[in-house]
Structure formats: C-alpha cells, structure tokens
Design a protein around this motif. Structure first.
Motif, PDB file in Angstrom:
ATOM      1  N   UNK A 198      -8.427  82.472 -77.746  1.00  0.00           N
ATOM      2  CA  UNK A 198      -9.328  81.360 -77.417  1.00  0.00           C
ATOM      3  C   UNK A 198      -8.532  80.137 -76.944  1.00  0.00           C
ATOM      4  N   UNK A 199      -7.396  79.882 -77.583  1.00  0.00           N
ATOM      5  CA  UNK A 199      -6.550  78.751 -77.167  1.00  0.00           C
ATOM      6  C   UNK A 199      -6.019  78.979 -75.752  1.00  0.00           C
ATOM      7  N   UNK A 200      -5.615  80.233 -75.450  1.00  0.00           N
ATOM      8  CA  UNK A 200      -5.131  80.561 -74.099  1.00  0.00           C
ATOM      9  C   UNK A 200      -6.258  80.355 -73.082  1.00  0.00           C
ATOM     10  N   UNK A 201      -7.471  80.755 -73.466  1.00  0.00           N
ATOM     11  CA  UNK A 201      -8.639  80.608 -72.597  1.00  0.00           C
ATOM     12  C   UNK A 201      -8.902  79.130 -72.301  1.00  0.00           C
ATOM     13  N   UNK A 202      -8.939  78.324 -73.358  1.00  0.00           N
ATOM     14  CA  UNK A 202      -9.233  76.894 -73.185  1.00  0.00           C
ATOM     15  C   UNK A 202      -8.138  76.182 -72.402  1.00  0.00           C
ATOM     16  N   UNK A 203      -6.893  76.536 -72.712  1.00  0.00           N
ATOM     17  CA  UNK A 203      -5.775  75.940 -71.976  1.00  0.00           C
ATOM     18  C   UNK A 203      -5.897  76.267 -70.489  1.00  0.00           C
ATOM     19  N   UNK A 204      -6.067  77.551 -70.171  1.00  0.00           N
ATOM     20  CA  UNK A 204      -6.096  77.995 -68.772  1.00  0.00           C
ATOM     21  C   UNK A 204      -7.268  77.408 -68.010  1.00  0.00           C
ATOM     22  N   UNK A 205      -8.439  77.413 -68.628  1.00  0.00           N
ATOM     23  CA  UNK A 205      -9.630  76.878 -67.960  1.00  0.00           C
ATOM     24  C   UNK A 205      -9.460  75.398 -67.646  1.00  0.00           C
ATOM     25  N   UNK A 206      -9.016  74.607 -68.629  1.00  0.00           N
ATOM     26  CA  UNK A 206      -8.889  73.162 -68.417  1.00  0.00           C
ATOM     27  C   UNK A 206      -7.752  72.812 -67.463  1.00  0.00           C
ATOM     28  N   UNK A 207      -6.642  73.567 -67.574  1.00  0.00           N
ATOM     29  CA  UNK A 207      -5.552  73.359 -66.619  1.00  0.00           C
ATOM     30  C   UNK A 207      -6.042  73.659 -65.195  1.00  0.00           C
ATOM     31  N   UNK A 208      -6.831  74.726 -65.071  1.00  0.00           N
ATOM     32  CA  UNK A 208      -7.332  75.141 -63.756  1.00  0.00           C
ATOM     33  C   UNK A 208      -8.290  74.119 -63.165  1.00  0.00           C
ATOM     34  N   UNK A 209      -9.182  73.581 -63.984  1.00  0.00           N
ATOM     35  CA  UNK A 209     -10.113  72.552 -63.490  1.00  0.00           C
ATOM     36  C   UNK A 209      -9.312  71.335 -63.004  1.00  0.00           C
ATOM     37  N   UNK A 210      -8.346  70.912 -63.834  1.00  0.00           N
ATOM     38  CA  UNK A 210      -7.527  69.752 -63.466  1.00  0.00           C
ATOM     39  C   UNK A 210      -6.741  70.031 -62.187  1.00  0.00           C
ATOM     40  N   UNK A 211      -6.209  71.239 -62.079  1.00  0.00           N
ATOM     41  CA  UNK A 211      -5.429  71.625 -60.900  1.00  0.00           C
ATOM     42  C   UNK A 211      -6.256  71.405 -59.628  1.00  0.00           C
ATOM     43  N   UNK A 212      -7.507  71.852 -59.652  1.00  0.00           N
ATOM     44  CA  UNK A 212      -8.347  71.736 -58.464  1.00  0.00           C
ATOM     45  C   UNK A 212      -8.759  70.284 -58.213  1.00  0.00           C
ATOM     46  N   UNK A 213      -9.018  69.527 -59.290  1.00  0.00           N
ATOM     47  CA  UNK A 213      -9.397  68.116 -59.109  1.00  0.00           C
ATOM     48  C   UNK A 213      -8.236  67.349 -58.459  1.00  0.00           C
ATOM     49  N   UNK A 214      -7.012  67.612 -58.937  1.00  0.00           N
ATOM     50  CA  UNK A 214      -5.845  66.956 -58.340  1.00  0.00           C
ATOM     51  C   UNK A 214      -5.706  67.367 -56.875  1.00  0.00           C
ATOM     52  N   UNK A 215      -5.947  68.649 -56.606  1.00  0.00           N
ATOM     53  CA  UNK A 215      -5.928  69.134 -55.224  1.00  0.00           C
ATOM     54  C   UNK A 215      -6.906  68.343 -54.359  1.00  0.00           C
ATOM     55  N   UNK A 216      -8.072  68.083 -54.917  1.00  0.00           N
ATOM     56  CA  UNK A 216      -9.108  67.375 -54.161  1.00  0.00           C
ATOM     57  C   UNK A 216      -8.764  65.894 -54.004  1.00  0.00           C
ATOM     58  N   UNK A 217      -7.989  65.335 -54.949  1.00  0.00           N
ATOM     59  CA  UNK A 217      -7.487  63.967 -54.779  1.00  0.00           C
ATOM     60  C   UNK A 217      -6.429  63.941 -53.673  1.00  0.00           C
ATOM     61  N   UNK A 218      -5.558  64.965 -53.679  1.00  0.00           N
ATOM     62  CA  UNK A 218      -4.463  65.040 -52.700  1.00  0.00           C
ATOM     63  C   UNK A 218      -4.984  65.208 -51.273  1.00  0.00           C
ATOM     64  N   UNK A 219      -6.217  65.697 -51.154  1.00  0.00           N
ATOM     65  CA  UNK A 219      -6.802  65.876 -49.828  1.00  0.00           C
ATOM     66  C   UNK A 219      -6.869  64.541 -49.083  1.00  0.00           C
ATOM     67  N   UNK A 220      -6.860  63.415 -49.838  1.00  0.00           N
ATOM     68  CA  UNK A 220      -6.914  62.099 -49.208  1.00  0.00           C
ATOM     69  C   UNK A 220      -5.556  61.392 -49.213  1.00  0.00           C
ATOM     70  N   UNK A 221      -4.524  62.119 -49.671  1.00  0.00           N
ATOM     71  CA  UNK A 221      -3.183  61.525 -49.677  1.00  0.00           C
ATOM     72  C   UNK A 221      -2.651  61.488 -48.255  1.00  0.00           C
ATOM     73  N   UNK A 222      -1.862  60.491 -47.909  1.00  0.00           N
ATOM     74  CA  UNK A 222      -1.363  60.413 -46.533  1.00  0.00           C
ATOM     75  C   UNK A 222      -0.487  61.600 -46.170  1.00  0.00           C
ATOM     76  N   UNK A 223       0.055  62.279 -47.201  1.00  0.00           N
ATOM     77  CA  UNK A 223       0.978  63.388 -46.913  1.00  0.00           C
ATOM     78  C   UNK A 223       0.264  64.707 -46.691  1.00  0.00           C
ATOM     79  N   UNK A 224      -1.087  64.705 -46.761  1.00  0.00           N
ATOM     80  CA  UNK A 224      -1.807  65.980 -46.651  1.00  0.00           C
ATOM     81  C   UNK A 224      -1.400  66.748 -45.401  1.00  0.00           C
ATOM     82  N   UNK A 225      -1.221  66.008 -44.300  1.00  0.00           N
ATOM     83  CA  UNK A 225      -0.930  66.729 -43.049  1.00  0.00           C
ATOM     84  C   UNK A 225       0.445  67.386 -43.068  1.00  0.00           C
ATOM     85  N   UNK A 226       1.336  66.908 -43.963  1.00  0.00           N
ATOM     86  CA  UNK A 226       2.658  67.534 -44.073  1.00  0.00           C
ATOM     87  C   UNK A 226       2.576  68.963 -44.592  1.00  0.00           C
ATOM     88  N   UNK A 227       1.516  69.267 -45.371  1.00  0.00           N
ATOM     89  CA  UNK A 227       1.433  70.640 -45.892  1.00  0.00           C
ATOM     90  C   UNK A 227       0.447  71.464 -45.070  1.00  0.00           C
TER      91      UNK A 227
END
Lengths: 322, 322
Positions: free
Chosen positions: B192-221
């Motif tokens: 259950x701890x592995x499940x909760x860790x992975x799920x929350x890390x994954x949600x955060x990962x995508x939210x950060x990705x969506x923040x980075x979409x507006x970073x000036x460096x987006x076009x570099x990747x």
C-alpha cells in the motif's frame, strides 16, 4: 454438424452476455467502438473452442465464460488495429471502426481491449494462462508484421506463407484451445493435443479464407473479389497461378504483382482463371492436409460429446462457403 | 541527490542491457522501431522505481531487471501509439516514430512491446504481478481516452484533470513501485505504501510537466512552448489563468480555447503572462502537495539507503527544469 450447431445456439447468448458484461466496465468512450467491432463479429468460434476443450477435459464451472471471451476480445483488438493498418473502409461488410470513430479512438479502444483480455486472464491466478495469452498477442502482432514484410514479394516459398498465417491467425485459435485445456488442469499430453488441434485448425481456417477470396461470393461479405491480389499477398491460389504460367506471362504477372499495377480487368481475369483451373479447389486440398492433422490430434483425446463437436468444427472450416 | 545519481549511473547500463536483450528477441522489423523509441527514452525512472522498491524490501536476485524493464517497455508502447494519435512530428526533440516508420509499423511495434511487457511479467508466475501490469495498461489507455474526451473543454473542474493524469501517467509509476514491492513479497501495508508513493509521485510528475510546458526552455526539448494550450488541454496553469481573467477577457479566452483559434502572438502572450504572474510556480506548489503525500507514504517504510534514494526521486520531480 447438428450437435455443434445446437451447442453454439445454446451457448452463444451466454458468450455474448459475457462479452457485453466485460466491455460494460470499460470507459464510456470506448464502449461504442468495442460494441461496433464485437457486433460485427462472426460466430464466436474462439470462445467456443475454449468452452469445448474446458468442458471435454472436466472443467464444469461457470467462470469459464470470461476466459473463453478473453481471446474474442483480443481478436477484436487486432481487428481494430488492422483496420487502421489496412486503411480498409469495410470490415465484414460493415464500415471499419476508424471510418466511424477516427484513428485515435480506434487505436486506444484496441489497446483497452488488449488490456481487458489480459486483465480477465490474470483473474484466474494461473501463470500458464497469462503466459498463453501474452504469447498469443505477441505472435499475432508479429505475424501481421511479417505479412507486411512480404507484401508484393513473389520470391518467398509457401513455408513463409504458412509461417505468416500461423502468426496472424492460427496462434489465437491455438490459444483458445490451450486456455480451455489449461483451466481444466489437463495433462501435458492433453494440452499438447489442444495445441496441435488449434494450430492446425487455425492454419486451415486461414487457407480456406484465402481460397474464398477468389470465390464469386466474396463481394457479398463486403470484400472486393481478389482482395489479396489487389493488396499483394501471395496466397496459395496466387502462388499456384504464378507457377502455372509460361515464362513471358509469368514475368509480366510478377512485375505487375510486385508493382501493384494490375488493371481491374486483369484482376477479374486472374480470379476467373483461378476458379476455372480449379486452383481454389487445390487450395482447399492444402487446407485439408492441416485439418487431417487437427483430426489426428483430436483422436488422442477421450471420446465424448465435446470431441464430436470439435470434430464438427473441422467440417465447418472445411466446408465454409463465405 | 548524490546517492540517487550514483545509483542511477551504476544501474543504467544494466537496465539498458536488459532492454536491449528483451527487444533483441522481437521480430526484425520491429527492432528498429523499438530501438528508436527506447533510445530517445529519458532516465529510466520507471525501472529505477521497481529496482529501489524491490531492493528496499529484500529482493536481492538479479532476475528483477526484466521485471523492472517491463514497465519501460509498456511506457514505450504507449509513446508509439501516442505519436500516431497526436500526429506529432517530434518526440523529445527526435522525429516521432510514425514519421520514420509509418503508421502501420508503429501501431504494430506498440502492440509487440505491450505483448512483450506482459510476456516478461508472466514469466515470474505470480498472478499479482500480471494483474498489476494488465491494470496499468488499462488505466493508461483509459486516461488517454479521457484526456481526448476533455480536449478543448473549459467546463471541467481540476478533479477531472487529476483523474486524467492519474490514468495517463501516474498509474505506470504506481505499477513500477508495486511490481518491486510485490516481487519482494512485501506485506500488504508495504505494498500500500508503494502504491501511494507511486501514485502521488506520478501525479506530481505530470503536474510539473504541465508547468514546464510554459517554461521558456520548452522548445529546447523539442516541444513548442505552450503545447497544451495549442492542443486544448486545460492544465493547471491554464485553469488558473482562465480564473484570473475578468468577465470579457475570460469569455474571449474560453471561446478561443474551445475553438482552437488563438493566434501565435496570443499563445506567446498567454505563456508570458503565466510566467509573469507566477502561475507556473503555483502549479509547482500544487505538485508539492502530492509530493508531500508521496513522502508520507515513504516514511512508513524502513529506513535504509533505498528509502533515502526514493526520497531523492521526490526532489528530482520537484526540481526538474526540463
């Protein structure tokens, strides 16, 4: 085939209800795509094979139905992805899914059906079953890739054709038989018999399909006559036709086949010639040799009503006219 | 992050060798497609999570590597199918697979990688593992379908966005953690701890990705700045931007968003405004709330070097700049 037909009539409602139940759990956007491909879908031969092998080898429980339907879901998934690949407009006379729902939903609905097939099989908690379905998915996708690899090739021998159809068609029928035998905790010899029966029945099924491509009734089931000739698939009737030609005619056939430059009249002429010279009948004789191997595998199993009906699936494949 | 980087540097060659070995068994036509998508592919975060959870909970055997790579293969399969769906020309700055290999091979290579992931997991003979991967495939495909369902919609709340990214991103990270815990025969509480860790890390990962979409460096990747705005995905920065507008400006934003009629200047203007008003930073704060839950799940597990490094994956997700 009286017994088989009666059994199919009795079991089809339960099979269809299970398919409906399993797909009703899927995302709402996928359901119309799944319903479309499943509704178009044939006689439920694959679930029937799982049922017959399971029952024959002593598995009486009702929970065999989802297992039997897993391969049908897998088969439907491959049809959805095939539609995109072939860019076909029709599938068994109905509009292909991608023409109604677009490529995006069709790809994803295929992925969801693949996943659902795996999820169902995982429920049984038996690693042999999950390995069986995983390998069947792999073999099917690989078979389709090999088919594409040899499109418009006239150089490969009949063995290559057999390898391709083992992958793209026969492995799923083999898996259907194996799942039934495995869930029934059959002996290794019985599982081997189920494997040999399914594989040979599947090879014959596809060969007969390729003979029917030149039948005058092909267009009644929503396929253009000689679709394989149009697409550049060197099926047995075309391979035999090529071999029947004299040097110059053969050179011209090979060039047009490889370049895809036959006119409509030439296509209809080749199809007529294949029928007139009996190459479609000879193709069915090739299928018969695989059906004999399926029968031999079946004969090693205990005599019972299910064995009788499995024998009648051989007749069904041998005699089908469309 | 010193320990995590050292571990990754030590383990990456083995992970890459396993990926190569597993894909070397695939059909020759698929191999270049698989190699292309795997070569483009990031930091092997998913295999690393499986390894760290497996090792932390006492699984020392070498046969964990194929299991760890199964989710990476699954992830690669979804990238291949996504390329077709998005009709994107670039993937992480490289040409998308379908532009090099065509739709047909790309769809089928995706299917083969999905099948290979299932085949690998089935080898371990543990129904929990096969159920885990089957459900991850299902959740990922369903998440992508839901994302499409809500494209160009401005009416849905943030909870819907979270549901979508749970499916399309977080479930695979969750599965990576679960596979490691399960193969180590962890207790239900640890799983259950592995499940909760992975799920929350994954949600955060995508939210950060969506923040980075507006970073000036987006076009570099290899992504255009504000790709989500162009595609009509109402990610948190855009939702907050919409809510910050006065009635008239908001009406105009909603209409252009729903109809996909922003000019290039307007897109760049919105991206600049999001950065200037700190909405990208506020998006990252939203991610932080999920990272705190990941940390809390991790804190229930025994203190050890692997736990330290898993904590550093939280820092990695929080701080990443591209």
């Amino acid at each position: 085939m009286r017994e088989l037909i009666a059994y199919l009539t009795a079991e089809q409602p339960r099979i269809n209800a299970t398919l409906e139940q399993e797909t009703s759990r899927l995302n709402g956007l996928v359901q119309p795509v799944a319903a479309h491909v499943l509704k178009a879908g044939g006689k439920r031969l694959r679930p029937l094979l799982t049922l017959l092998f399971g029952r024959m080898l002593g598995y009486g429980a009702d929970d065999i139905y989802p297992l039997a339907c897993s391969v049908e879901l897998l088969h439907s998934a491959t049809l959805l992805h095939d539609d995109i690949i072939d860019d076909a407009d029709l599938r068994r006379g109905n509009p292909a899914a991608h023409t109604l729902f677009g490529n995006t939903k069709t790809v994803l609905a295929g992925d969801v059906l693949l996943a659902q097939a795996n999820t169902i099989v995982a429920r049984y908690g038996d690693a042999r079953l999950t390995t069986c379905i995983a390998e069947a998915i792999m073999a099917t996708a690989t078979g389709e890739i090999e088919e594409i690899e040899y499109l418009r090739s006239t150089e490969h021998p009949q063995e290559t054709y057999i390898d391709i159809i083992k992958g793209k068609t026969a492995f799923l029928l083999q898996a259907s038989c194996q799942l039934g035998a495995m869930v029934a905790k059959a002996t290794p010899a019985q599982i081997q018999a189920a494997t040999d029966f399914g594989m040979n029945l599947g090879i014959a099924f596809q060969i007969v399909d390729d003979a029917l491509d030149f039948a005058p009734s092909a267009k009644d089931i929503g396929k253009p006559v000689a679709g394989d000739l149009r697409e550049g698939k060197l099926t047995p009737p075309l391979l035999m036709y090529r071999d029947s030609l004299q040097a110059d005619a053969r050179k011209s056939f090979v060039r047009n086949f490889e370049e895809g430059t036959f006119t409509e009249d030439e296509i209809l002429g080749i199809a007529a010639s294949i029928r007139e010279t009996g190459l479609d009948v000879r193709t069915r004789e090739l299928a018969d040799s695989y059906l004999a191997m399926a029968q031999a595998a079946l004969d090693t199993l205990p005599e019972c009503p299910e064995r009788l009906m499995l024998g009648q699936t051989i007749e069904y494949v041998r005699d089908r006219k469309h």
